[in-house]
Structures are given as C-alpha cells and as structure tokens.
Design a protein around this motif. Sequence first.
Motif, PDB file in Angstrom:
ATOM      1  N   GLU A   1      -5.075  -9.391  -1.011  1.00 48.45           N
ATOM      2  CA  GLU A   1      -4.844  -8.114  -1.708  1.00 48.45           C
ATOM      3  C   GLU A   1      -5.149  -8.247  -3.202  1.00 48.45           C
ATOM      4  O   GLU A   1      -5.686  -7.333  -3.822  1.00 48.45           O
ATOM      5  CB  GLU A   1      -3.401  -7.647  -1.474  1.00 48.45           C
ATOM      6  CG  GLU A   1      -3.164  -7.157  -0.049  1.00 48.45           C
ATOM      7  CD  GLU A   1      -1.684  -7.073   0.337  1.00 48.45           C
ATOM      8  OE1 GLU A   1      -1.401  -6.523   1.410  1.00 48.45           O
ATOM      9  OE2 GLU A   1      -0.819  -7.580  -0.414  1.00 48.45           O
TER      10      GLU A   1
ATOM     11  N   LEU B   1      -3.958   0.502  -2.901  1.00 48.83           N
ATOM     12  CA  LEU B   1      -3.335  -0.799  -3.131  1.00 48.83           C
ATOM     13  C   LEU B   1      -2.476  -0.703  -4.390  1.00 48.83           C
ATOM     14  O   LEU B   1      -2.943  -0.237  -5.436  1.00 48.83           O
ATOM     15  CB  LEU B   1      -4.437  -1.856  -3.287  1.00 48.83           C
ATOM     16  CG  LEU B   1      -4.000  -3.281  -3.574  1.00 48.83           C
ATOM     17  CD1 LEU B   1      -3.026  -3.812  -2.524  1.00 48.83           C
ATOM     18  CD2 LEU B   1      -5.227  -4.200  -3.652  1.00 48.83           C
TER      19      LEU B   1
ATOM     20  N   CYS C   1      -9.909   3.589 -11.098  1.00 52.95           N
ATOM     21  CA  CYS C   1      -9.316   2.727 -10.069  1.00 52.95           C
ATOM     22  C   CYS C   1      -8.491   3.549  -9.099  1.00 52.95           C
ATOM     23  O   CYS C   1      -8.510   3.315  -7.890  1.00 52.95           O
ATOM     24  CB  CYS C   1      -8.455   1.638 -10.715  1.00 52.95           C
ATOM     25  SG  CYS C   1      -9.460   0.312 -11.426  1.00 52.95           S
TER      26      CYS C   1
ATOM     27  N   LEU D   1      -6.971   1.923  -6.035  1.00 60.40           N
ATOM     28  CA  LEU D   1      -6.125   0.892  -6.651  1.00 60.40           C
ATOM     29  C   LEU D   1      -5.200   1.543  -7.675  1.00 60.40           C
ATOM     30  O   LEU D   1      -5.675   2.214  -8.600  1.00 60.40           O
ATOM     31  CB  LEU D   1      -6.983  -0.170  -7.356  1.00 60.40           C
ATOM     32  CG  LEU D   1      -6.192  -1.210  -8.157  1.00 60.40           C
ATOM     33  CD1 LEU D   1      -5.388  -2.123  -7.234  1.00 60.40           C
ATOM     34  CD2 LEU D   1      -7.122  -2.048  -9.037  1.00 60.40           C
TER      35      LEU D   1
ATOM     36  N   GLU E   1      -8.864  -8.165  -3.483  1.00 62.12           N
ATOM     37  CA  GLU E   1      -9.335  -6.781  -3.238  1.00 62.12           C
ATOM     38  C   GLU E   1      -9.083  -5.898  -4.478  1.00 62.12           C
ATOM     39  O   GLU E   1      -9.980  -5.194  -4.947  1.00 62.12           O
ATOM     40  CB  GLU E   1      -8.574  -6.222  -2.026  1.00 62.12           C
ATOM     41  CG  GLU E   1      -8.882  -4.758  -1.709  1.00 62.12           C
ATOM     42  CD  GLU E   1      -7.877  -4.148  -0.696  1.00 62.12           C
ATOM     43  OE1 GLU E   1      -7.258  -4.896   0.083  1.00 62.12           O
ATOM     44  OE2 GLU E   1      -7.725  -2.916  -0.721  1.00 62.12           O
ATOM     45  N   GLY E   2      -7.893  -5.981  -5.042  1.00 56.73           N
ATOM     46  CA  GLY E   2      -7.553  -5.140  -6.199  1.00 56.73           C
ATOM     47  C   GLY E   2      -8.364  -5.514  -7.431  1.00 56.73           C
ATOM     48  O   GLY E   2      -8.854  -4.635  -8.156  1.00 56.73           O
TER      49      GLY E   2
ATOM     50  N   PHE F   1      -0.757  -2.004  -7.436  1.00 61.31           N
ATOM     51  CA  PHE F   1      -0.659  -3.064  -8.456  1.00 61.31           C
ATOM     52  C   PHE F   1       0.428  -2.736  -9.493  1.00 61.31           C
ATOM     53  O   PHE F   1       0.446  -3.325 -10.566  1.00 61.31           O
ATOM     54  CB  PHE F   1      -2.008  -3.233  -9.171  1.00 61.31           C
ATOM     55  CG  PHE F   1      -2.867  -4.369  -8.631  1.00 61.31           C
ATOM     56  CD1 PHE F   1      -2.765  -4.797  -7.326  1.00 61.31           C
ATOM     57  CD2 PHE F   1      -3.798  -5.010  -9.462  1.00 61.31           C
ATOM     58  CE1 PHE F   1      -3.557  -5.838  -6.833  1.00 61.31           C
ATOM     59  CE2 PHE F   1      -4.597  -6.054  -8.992  1.00 61.31           C
ATOM     60  CZ  PHE F   1      -4.469  -6.466  -7.677  1.00 61.31           C
TER      61      PHE F   1
ATOM     62  N   TYR G   1       0.823  -1.220   0.000  1.00 63.27           N
ATOM     63  CA  TYR G   1       0.000   0.000   0.000  1.00 63.27           C
ATOM     64  C   TYR G   1       0.853   1.264   0.000  1.00 63.27           C
ATOM     65  O   TYR G   1       1.923   1.319   0.609  1.00 63.27           O
ATOM     66  CB  TYR G   1      -0.915   0.025   1.237  1.00 63.27           C
ATOM     67  CG  TYR G   1      -1.995  -1.044   1.176  1.00 63.27           C
ATOM     68  CD1 TYR G   1      -3.215  -0.792   0.552  1.00 63.27           C
ATOM     69  CD2 TYR G   1      -1.776  -2.307   1.718  1.00 63.27           C
ATOM     70  CE1 TYR G   1      -4.194  -1.782   0.479  1.00 63.27           C
ATOM     71  CE2 TYR G   1      -2.748  -3.300   1.649  1.00 63.27           C
ATOM     72  CZ  TYR G   1      -3.955  -3.031   1.031  1.00 63.27           C
ATOM     73  OH  TYR G   1      -4.923  -4.002   0.947  1.00 63.27           O
TER      74      TYR G   1
END
Length: 399
Positions: A376, A38, A347, A352, A379-380, A40, A28
């Motif tokens: 995670e 989050l 996002c 995200l 969630e993403g 990615f 994070y």
Amino acid sequence: MKADFLTYQAQTTPHPLAMEVAKAEGSYIYNTEGKKFLDFVAGVSACSLGHQHPRVKTAIINQLDKYAHVMVYGEYAQSPAVQLTKLLAAHLPPSLQSTYLVNSGTEAIDGAIKLARRATGRTEIIAAVDAYHGNSYGALSLMSNEERTAPFKPMIGDVSFIKFNCDRYLERITEHTAGVVLETIQGGAGFIEPTNDFLSKVKQRCKDVGALLILDEIQPGMGRTGKLFGFEHYNVVPDILVTGKGLGGGMPIGAFTASRDTMALLSDNPKLGHITTFGGHPVIAAAALATLQEITETTLIADTLVKEQLIREQLVHPYITEIRGRGLMLAALTPSAAITSEVILACQDAGLILFWLLFEDRAIRITPPLTITTEEIIEGCAILLAALDQALEKHGSLT
Ligand SMILES: Cc1ncc(COP(=O)(O)O)c(C=O)c1O
C-alpha cells in the motif's frame, strides 16, 4: 448527499473535500460510487489501526452487548476505563500513573491547563508559537495565530508564547508560570521535531521554577513515531501527558495523565474540580483498550520506522524539497503552497487521500494507519509521484 451535507451540516471551510463516504476498511475508504481511496491520512492520525480493525470492532460490539453509558465519569467502576487507564500506567513512567479520560483532545488540554493551575496555585500558561492544541477556549487560547483567535476574543487570561526549539526563551518560564504546554513534535507548524535537547531544557527550567511541563502527544503519541509516546525519543518525562486521536483507534477520546498526587487535586477543594458526562465512555474505552493492546502486543511500533524508511526512499522527486517528521508522522514539503494544493487534489482524484497542515502550507501530510502494508505504501507513493510529475510538467523546475 453532497447538497444536503453543504446545506444542513455546519461547515468549517467554504471548500470541503466533500467526499461522499460509503464504507471504509483497512487502509481504504470507499465513496458512494464504489471508487476506492488509499488513506494516507488516517482521519488525521486518529485511525491508528486503519478502518474497521477486527480487534477494535469486536471490542466495541462485545461492550455494547454488556452496557453503554451508565453513569457520569468517575462515579462507577467500569471495566473498559479501568483496564485502559491501568494499561496506560503500565506503559508509562512511575510519575505518570493516573489518567483522566475525556471525549476529545481539546478537552484533555483544557483539563491539563486546569490541573497545572490548581497544582501550582499560579495562573500563567506558556505555549509555543504556531502550536495547535484544539479549539475549546482553553486550548484555543494557546494559539499564537492572531488571525484565527481575534474574532473570538477574549481568550483565557495569562497566556504567553515562546518559540519552539529556541533556548533564549527559556527564561520566560518563571516562578509565575503554572505550566508550559508543548507538542512533543509540533504538528500544525510543519512536523517540527525538538532539537538540541530543547524539551529536557524546558523540563529542567520548569523544575527549577516550580512549573509543570505538559506535553501534547495527541498526534505523535500511540506508536506513530516509533515509540509508544513521542517523549521517549527526547530524554524527557512530562509532568502531565496529554493524549487523544490515535488512542481511540478511530473513536472519540482524549486523556490527560499525571501522578496520583497531582491528579487527586481535581477531586478535592473543590471536589468535582473537573467533570464530564461521557468521558471514559465504556464503548469508547473498550475501543481504546483494544487499540492500545494491539499497538503494544505487536510489532506495529517498530514497523513504523521501517515504513518511514520505505516512504523516504520512494518519495524522491525534484518537487519534494524536504520530508519532515518521524515514523508515520511525515510531512513532504513542495516548493510552494499552490503546488502542494494542486498535488493533494490531483492525488484525491487518482485515489490517494492526503491532506494539508494548519500553518505550513507547503506541507503534504502523510500520516497513514500504522497498519498500512508495504504494497500500500508503494501504491500510494506511486500515485503521489505521478501527481508531482504532472505538476513539474506544468510549472517546470522552480530552482
Ligand atoms: C497536537 C494536537 N493537539 C490537540 C488537538 C485537538 O484534538 P481534538 O480535535 O480531538 O480536540 C489536535 C487535533 O488536531 C492536535 O493535533
């Protein structure tokens, strides 16, 4: 801070995301308003162990307690750089045992180009269409995209281009060629994997004509694709391996690796054939050593394939036309560049972090830290699917 960022810090685009970062931990990033995002993207594949990984942080602090910069690269034996290059050698084939450490990927590519020219006594460098190898002049000269290079010409001389995965270009590699530089998996072009044994055919052709194969693993390397190095998937060993990004675990680094005999050419005739002040910096090398140890001593590499599967299972949506890549180097393609941008920005608002690719504007970059957890990922992916639903509602089915 945002106003000062836009005023005083030189910009790369007219529309940066401009998130005001307060701290980052694990998977994070937190902004100055305390909102958590989050991640990615992992600093574009650089933060292989996420943010503030305890092993990397401890290595940095311990090294800082001993010494930081003491001398230019190559003069003194400094334990972090020595241990790092030794551990890299332990994980590489016998023909790749000597590593030169620099500060960034682009510098490592420039070093590899110089080494190929020095080793062969030839000048021609061949690269692939839509490759990205960096922005210093050597690396930038390997960019086929005229629109991006034209204002900065002239580039370095004697560079030509072949098409990735296209066998009929192999004969362009000749007795005049010093080196062929390819990304093991093309990144900016859209996470394109080599097919039909392309890399081993290029290697064979290089061998036949006395040229060197240089593989850029700055993005696919360091465990991201389910092997420590991407080339391990494709039945090929490069003559020069280039790494960076994830090698530093979030700290700035680049490296090029070759045989001892080849690399020795940079220290003789002329001596000081390649020099750098900060390359091999002890604090950076300590971070990289801790990163490499963590990646190779745990199940993180094998786990990337399980995590890939989970992402592929989750991301089933009418607006995802294809998911390219391997392990945690994935690109989800939508029907259009406009939808991709809309979804990435939605996002970001929803917490995200995703990003674009350089030359494939329909692609959504998914390159999370290797340490990302199952929860995670779920969630993403849920945030991404919700943004895709919103876009579908707005634009309707495009087929
Ligand atoms: C495949 C590849 N090569 C080279 C580079 C350049 O690395 P750096 O930005 O550290 O100079 C990058 C960076 O995105 C990359 O993805």
